[in-house]
Design a protein around this motif. Sequence first.
Motif, PDB file in Angstrom:
ATOM      1  N   UNK A  25       0.799  -1.218   0.000  1.00  0.00           N
ATOM      2  CA  UNK A  25       0.000   0.000   0.000  1.00  0.00           C
ATOM      3  C   UNK A  25       0.830   1.267   0.000  1.00  0.00           C
ATOM      4  N   UNK A  26       0.125   2.369  -0.128  1.00  0.00           N
ATOM      5  CA  UNK A  26       0.780   3.671  -0.180  1.00  0.00           C
ATOM      6  C   UNK A  26       0.259   4.616   0.905  1.00  0.00           C
ATOM      7  N   UNK A  27      -0.599   4.125   1.787  1.00  0.00           N
ATOM      8  CA  UNK A  27      -1.116   4.963   2.869  1.00  0.00           C
ATOM      9  C   UNK A  27       0.004   5.357   3.813  1.00  0.00           C
ATOM     10  N   UNK A  28       0.826   4.397   4.178  1.00  0.00           N
ATOM     11  CA  UNK A  28       1.977   4.650   5.045  1.00  0.00           C
ATOM     12  C   UNK A  28       3.235   4.767   4.203  1.00  0.00           C
ATOM     13  N   UNK A  29       4.324   5.133   4.846  1.00  0.00           N
ATOM     14  CA  UNK A  29       5.578   5.268   4.101  1.00  0.00           C
ATOM     15  C   UNK A  29       6.121   3.918   3.628  1.00  0.00           C
ATOM     16  N   UNK A  30       6.911   3.976   2.572  1.00  0.00           N
ATOM     17  CA  UNK A  30       7.615   2.795   2.093  1.00  0.00           C
ATOM     18  C   UNK A  30       8.580   2.335   3.190  1.00  0.00           C
ATOM     19  N   UNK A  31       8.754   1.030   3.299  1.00  0.00           N
ATOM     20  CA  UNK A  31       9.668   0.496   4.310  1.00  0.00           C
ATOM     21  C   UNK A  31      11.009   0.092   3.709  1.00  0.00           C
ATOM     22  N   UNK A  32      11.226   0.419   2.442  1.00  0.00           N
ATOM     23  CA  UNK A  32      12.537   0.190   1.836  1.00  0.00           C
ATOM     24  C   UNK A  32      13.583   0.938   2.663  1.00  0.00           C
ATOM     25  N   UNK A  33      14.644   0.270   3.001  1.00  0.00           N
ATOM     26  CA  UNK A  33      15.779   0.863   3.732  1.00  0.00           C
ATOM     27  C   UNK A  33      15.432   1.347   5.133  1.00  0.00           C
ATOM     28  N   UNK A  34      14.320   0.874   5.695  1.00  0.00           N
ATOM     29  CA  UNK A  34      13.933   1.269   7.058  1.00  0.00           C
ATOM     30  C   UNK A  34      14.980   0.811   8.073  1.00  0.00           C
ATOM     31  N   UNK A  35      15.657  -0.308   7.775  1.00  0.00           N
ATOM     32  CA  UNK A  35      16.689  -0.829   8.668  1.00  0.00           C
ATOM     33  C   UNK A  35      17.916   0.052   8.740  1.00  0.00           C
ATOM     34  N   UNK A  36      18.091   0.935   7.778  1.00  0.00           N
ATOM     35  CA  UNK A  36      19.197   1.890   7.804  1.00  0.00           C
ATOM     36  C   UNK A  36      18.803   3.187   8.496  1.00  0.00           C
ATOM     37  N   UNK A  37      17.516   3.375   8.665  1.00  0.00           N
ATOM     38  CA  UNK A  37      17.008   4.632   9.211  1.00  0.00           C
ATOM     39  C   UNK A  37      16.846   4.601  10.732  1.00  0.00           C
ATOM     40  N   UNK A  38      16.426   3.460  11.260  1.00  0.00           N
ATOM     41  CA  UNK A  38      16.149   3.347  12.695  1.00  0.00           C
ATOM     42  C   UNK A  38      16.867   2.147  13.292  1.00  0.00           C
ATOM     43  N   UNK A  39      17.140   2.214  14.597  1.00  0.00           N
ATOM     44  CA  UNK A  39      17.701   1.059  15.300  1.00  0.00           C
ATOM     45  C   UNK A  39      16.556   0.220  15.868  1.00  0.00           C
TER      46      UNK A  39
ATOM     47  N   UNK B 216      13.479  -7.593  13.642  1.00  0.00           N
ATOM     48  CA  UNK B 216      14.614  -8.187  12.931  1.00  0.00           C
ATOM     49  C   UNK B 216      14.399  -8.113  11.425  1.00  0.00           C
ATOM     50  N   UNK B 217      13.186  -8.385  10.992  1.00  0.00           N
ATOM     51  CA  UNK B 217      12.882  -8.299   9.562  1.00  0.00           C
ATOM     52  C   UNK B 217      13.042  -6.867   9.054  1.00  0.00           C
ATOM     53  N   UNK B 218      12.466  -5.920   9.781  1.00  0.00           N
ATOM     54  CA  UNK B 218      12.572  -4.517   9.353  1.00  0.00           C
ATOM     55  C   UNK B 218      14.011  -4.033   9.335  1.00  0.00           C
ATOM     56  N   UNK B 219      14.794  -4.488  10.316  1.00  0.00           N
ATOM     57  CA  UNK B 219      16.222  -4.122  10.337  1.00  0.00           C
ATOM     58  C   UNK B 219      16.980  -4.691   9.148  1.00  0.00           C
ATOM     59  N   UNK B 220      16.489  -5.781   8.600  1.00  0.00           N
ATOM     60  CA  UNK B 220      17.170  -6.404   7.449  1.00  0.00           C
ATOM     61  C   UNK B 220      16.910  -5.635   6.152  1.00  0.00           C
ATOM     62  N   UNK B 221      15.961  -4.724   6.173  1.00  0.00           N
ATOM     63  CA  UNK B 221      15.619  -3.947   4.977  1.00  0.00           C
ATOM     64  C   UNK B 221      16.546  -2.742   4.895  1.00  0.00           C
ATOM     65  N   UNK B 222      17.663  -2.931   4.219  1.00  0.00           N
ATOM     66  CA  UNK B 222      18.664  -1.862   4.120  1.00  0.00           C
ATOM     67  C   UNK B 222      18.975  -1.534   2.693  1.00  0.00           C
TER      68      UNK B 222
END
Length: 125
Positions: free
Chosen positions: A70-84, A119-125
């Motif tokens: 979806x596009x309602x929320x932000x893309x989660x691409x590279x979310x693992x590089x943005x937050x700990x 862990x999954x979100x952190x892997x999105x870098x």
Amino acid sequence: MTMKVLRITALLALSVLLIACGKQQSSQTSANGDQQKVSQQVVDPKVERGKAVYDETGCATCHAIGGIGGRTGPSLDKIGSKYDAEKLKEILVNPQTLNPNTVMPPFEGSEEDLEALVAYLLSLK
């Protein structure tokens, strides 16, 4: 009878192809003839579980990864590089800490599922 034999033969051939395609060589030859290691991606079971939690809880309804979702929320691409990990947990448990106007519901799963999702979100870098 012949059609049955053809189907069995086709299934066997397909099985052999699938097995052959699944096997990866551990090295390949470069242009100058040297052997180079081919990286083989090892997936952490916790990350795999986190991907399943992402899918099961419907995160993709609002969020996209790699253009899928979806596009309602932000893309989660590279979310693992943005937050700990701690910040991701905080956002998942209380999304209003990041955006007071968000419509994202708080994560209500188990602590184990929360850890896996992080862990999954952190892997999105």
